[in-house]
Design a protein around this motif. Structure first.
Motif, short mmCIF file in Angstrom:
data_model
loop_
_atom_site.label_atom_id
_atom_site.label_comp_id
_atom_site.label_asym_id
_atom_site.label_seq_id
_atom_site.Cartn_x
_atom_site.Cartn_y
_atom_site.Cartn_z
N TYR A 1 0.84 -1.20 0.00
CA TYR A 1 0.00 0.00 0.00
C TYR A 1 0.88 1.25 0.00
O TYR A 1 1.80 1.35 0.81
CB TYR A 1 -0.94 0.00 1.20
CG TYR A 1 -2.08 -0.97 1.04
CD1 TYR A 1 -3.22 -0.61 0.35
CD2 TYR A 1 -1.99 -2.26 1.56
CE1 TYR A 1 -4.26 -1.51 0.17
CE2 TYR A 1 -3.03 -3.16 1.40
CZ TYR A 1 -4.16 -2.78 0.70
OH TYR A 1 -5.18 -3.66 0.53
N HIS A 2 0.58 2.14 -0.91
CA HIS A 2 1.47 3.29 -1.16
C HIS A 2 0.72 4.62 -1.05
O HIS A 2 -0.50 4.65 -1.22
CB HIS A 2 2.08 3.17 -2.56
CG HIS A 2 2.72 1.84 -2.81
ND1 HIS A 2 4.04 1.59 -2.56
CD2 HIS A 2 2.18 0.67 -3.25
CE1 HIS A 2 4.32 0.32 -2.85
NE2 HIS A 2 3.21 -0.26 -3.27
N PRO A 3 1.46 5.71 -0.82
CA PRO A 3 0.83 7.03 -0.91
C PRO A 3 0.30 7.25 -2.33
O PRO A 3 0.86 6.68 -3.27
CB PRO A 3 1.97 8.00 -0.61
CG PRO A 3 3.03 7.19 0.06
CD PRO A 3 2.88 5.79 -0.48
N THR A 4 -0.71 8.06 -2.47
CA THR A 4 -1.23 8.34 -3.80
C THR A 4 -0.23 9.19 -4.59
O THR A 4 0.67 9.81 -4.03
CB THR A 4 -2.55 9.15 -3.72
OG1 THR A 4 -2.24 10.41 -3.13
CG2 THR A 4 -3.60 8.43 -2.89
N THR B 1 8.95 8.49 5.46
CA THR B 1 9.12 7.21 6.13
C THR B 1 8.79 6.06 5.17
O THR B 1 9.53 5.09 5.06
CB THR B 1 8.23 7.12 7.39
OG1 THR B 1 8.61 8.18 8.27
CG2 THR B 1 8.39 5.79 8.10
N HIS B 2 7.69 6.20 4.47
CA HIS B 2 7.33 5.15 3.49
C HIS B 2 8.41 5.01 2.42
O HIS B 2 8.74 3.90 2.00
CB HIS B 2 5.98 5.46 2.83
CG HIS B 2 5.65 4.53 1.71
ND1 HIS B 2 5.19 3.24 1.93
CD2 HIS B 2 5.77 4.66 0.37
CE1 HIS B 2 5.03 2.64 0.76
NE2 HIS B 2 5.37 3.47 -0.20
N LEU B 3 8.98 6.12 1.97
CA LEU B 3 9.98 6.09 0.90
C LEU B 3 11.19 5.24 1.27
O LEU B 3 11.82 4.63 0.41
CB LEU B 3 10.44 7.52 0.54
CG LEU B 3 9.40 8.40 -0.16
CD1 LEU B 3 9.96 9.79 -0.36
CD2 LEU B 3 8.97 7.80 -1.49
N TYR C 1 11.14 2.54 2.68
CA TYR C 1 10.79 1.13 2.47
C TYR C 1 10.55 0.82 0.99
O TYR C 1 10.46 -0.34 0.62
CB TYR C 1 9.49 0.78 3.21
CG TYR C 1 9.57 0.85 4.71
CD1 TYR C 1 10.25 -0.13 5.44
CD2 TYR C 1 8.93 1.87 5.41
CE1 TYR C 1 10.28 -0.08 6.82
CE2 TYR C 1 8.97 1.92 6.80
CZ TYR C 1 9.64 0.94 7.50
OH TYR C 1 9.68 0.98 8.86
N CYS C 2 10.37 1.84 0.17
CA CYS C 2 9.74 1.61 -1.13
C CYS C 2 10.50 2.22 -2.32
O CYS C 2 10.34 3.41 -2.63
CB CYS C 2 8.32 2.17 -1.08
SG CYS C 2 7.38 1.76 -2.55
N PRO C 3 11.31 1.41 -3.01
CA PRO C 3 12.05 1.90 -4.18
C PRO C 3 11.11 2.42 -5.27
O PRO C 3 11.42 3.39 -5.96
CB PRO C 3 12.79 0.64 -4.68
CG PRO C 3 12.74 -0.34 -3.59
CD PRO C 3 11.54 -0.01 -2.75
N GLN C 4 9.95 1.78 -5.39
CA GLN C 4 8.97 2.16 -6.41
C GLN C 4 8.52 3.61 -6.22
O GLN C 4 8.49 4.40 -7.16
CB GLN C 4 7.78 1.21 -6.28
CG GLN C 4 6.70 1.33 -7.30
CD GLN C 4 5.55 0.38 -6.97
OE1 GLN C 4 5.77 -0.70 -6.42
NE2 GLN C 4 4.33 0.79 -7.26
N CYS C 5 8.19 3.98 -5.00
CA CYS C 5 7.73 5.35 -4.74
C CYS C 5 8.89 6.35 -4.80
O CYS C 5 8.69 7.50 -5.18
CB CYS C 5 7.00 5.45 -3.40
SG CYS C 5 5.34 4.73 -3.46
N ARG C 6 10.11 5.90 -4.43
CA ARG C 6 11.26 6.81 -4.56
C ARG C 6 11.45 7.18 -6.03
O ARG C 6 11.75 8.32 -6.37
CB ARG C 6 12.53 6.13 -4.02
CG ARG C 6 12.55 6.00 -2.51
CD ARG C 6 13.96 5.79 -1.97
NE ARG C 6 14.55 4.52 -2.35
CZ ARG C 6 14.44 3.39 -1.65
NH1 ARG C 6 13.73 3.37 -0.52
NH2 ARG C 6 15.02 2.28 -2.05
ZN LIG Z 1 5.49 2.96 -2.14
#
Ligand SMILES: [Zn+2]
Length: 226
Positions: free
Chosen positions: A4-7, A29-31, A33-38
């Motif tokens: 689950y990701h930020p919009t 914080t989410h970033l 964990y998440c290469p996709q959102c970075r």
């Molecule tokens: Zn993400």
């Protein structure tokens, strides 16, 4: 990998520094964990940079934020484990809290030790500690709940965003694990239940995020109209 990701609106506004402080902490914080959102944030940074001259940033409401430096560091692809923590004291949170948030916790409370946080009772087996509160009732909290703890069925005075730092919980919609971001709209009621086996620790941001509507749309409008 978080499911689950930020919009895209949050990520675009984060990339362009047009996001409120509470939500920026959560997104950063989410970033970690998440290469996709970075990757998505970098994409929006490039678009935003290219169009910076054409957009009235002041009208959007960009603000200088002391969190900005750490948030930018989080955008890097380097895993958080590779980043030095020598300027932060040792504490039990160092082991599982991403560095941008760890820095924020230390700046706010002067400790990174979970036991030293100003915990307040929230329900059986559930405690919360405030990191930040503003006059409008917006807040950033760390939530700590024992395995199997059941939350009261509750609604929210505003939109509520959660990112899981340790453990996992379920509610009526799905299961949320480390790195997952859950956004519960103002009108929705839910009842989280902590999974058995491990305590759950999460960062919770409550307040309707002051995201200017339609920034993404405006950016693409610019491209289409160029
Ligand atoms: Zn993400």
């Amino acid at each position: 990998m978080a499911r689950y990701h930020p919009t895209d609106d949050w990520l675009a506004n984060y990339a362009n520094d047009a996001i409120d402080r509470q939500t920026a902490v959560l997104v950063a914080t989410h970033l970690t964990y998440c290469p996709q959102c970075r990757k998505t944030v970098r994409y929006f940074e490039e678009i935003g940079g290219a169009l910076l001259d054409e957009i009235d940033i002041d009208a959007i409401g960009a603000s200088a934020d002391p969190f900005e430096f750490e948030a930018t560091a989080a955008n890097d692809l380097t895993p958080p484990a590779d980043e030095g923590q020598s300027d932060l004291p040792n504490g039990s949170m160092n082991e599982f809290v991403p560095r941008p948030l760890l820095r924020y916790v230390f700046d706010r409370l002067g400790t990174t030790d979970l036991e030293a946080l100003p915990w307040k009772f929230y329900g059986p087996g559930i405690r919360r500690a405030v990191l930040f509160e503003n006059a409008d009732g917006g807040a950033i909290r760390i939530l700590r709940a024992q395995p199997g703890a059941v939350f009261p069925h509750h609604g929210h005075g505003s939109e509520e965003l959660t990112v899981v730092l340790k453990g996992a919980y379920r509610d009526e919609t799905d299961r949320f694990d480390v790195g997952d971001v859950q956004c519960v709209p103002e009108a929705v009621k839910h009842q989280p239940i902590i999974e058995n086996g491990e305590e759950c620790i999460a960062l919770v941001v409550s307040e309707k995020p002051t995201i200017p509507t339609g920034l993404v749309a405006r950016l693409f409008q610019r491209i289409a109209g160029a």
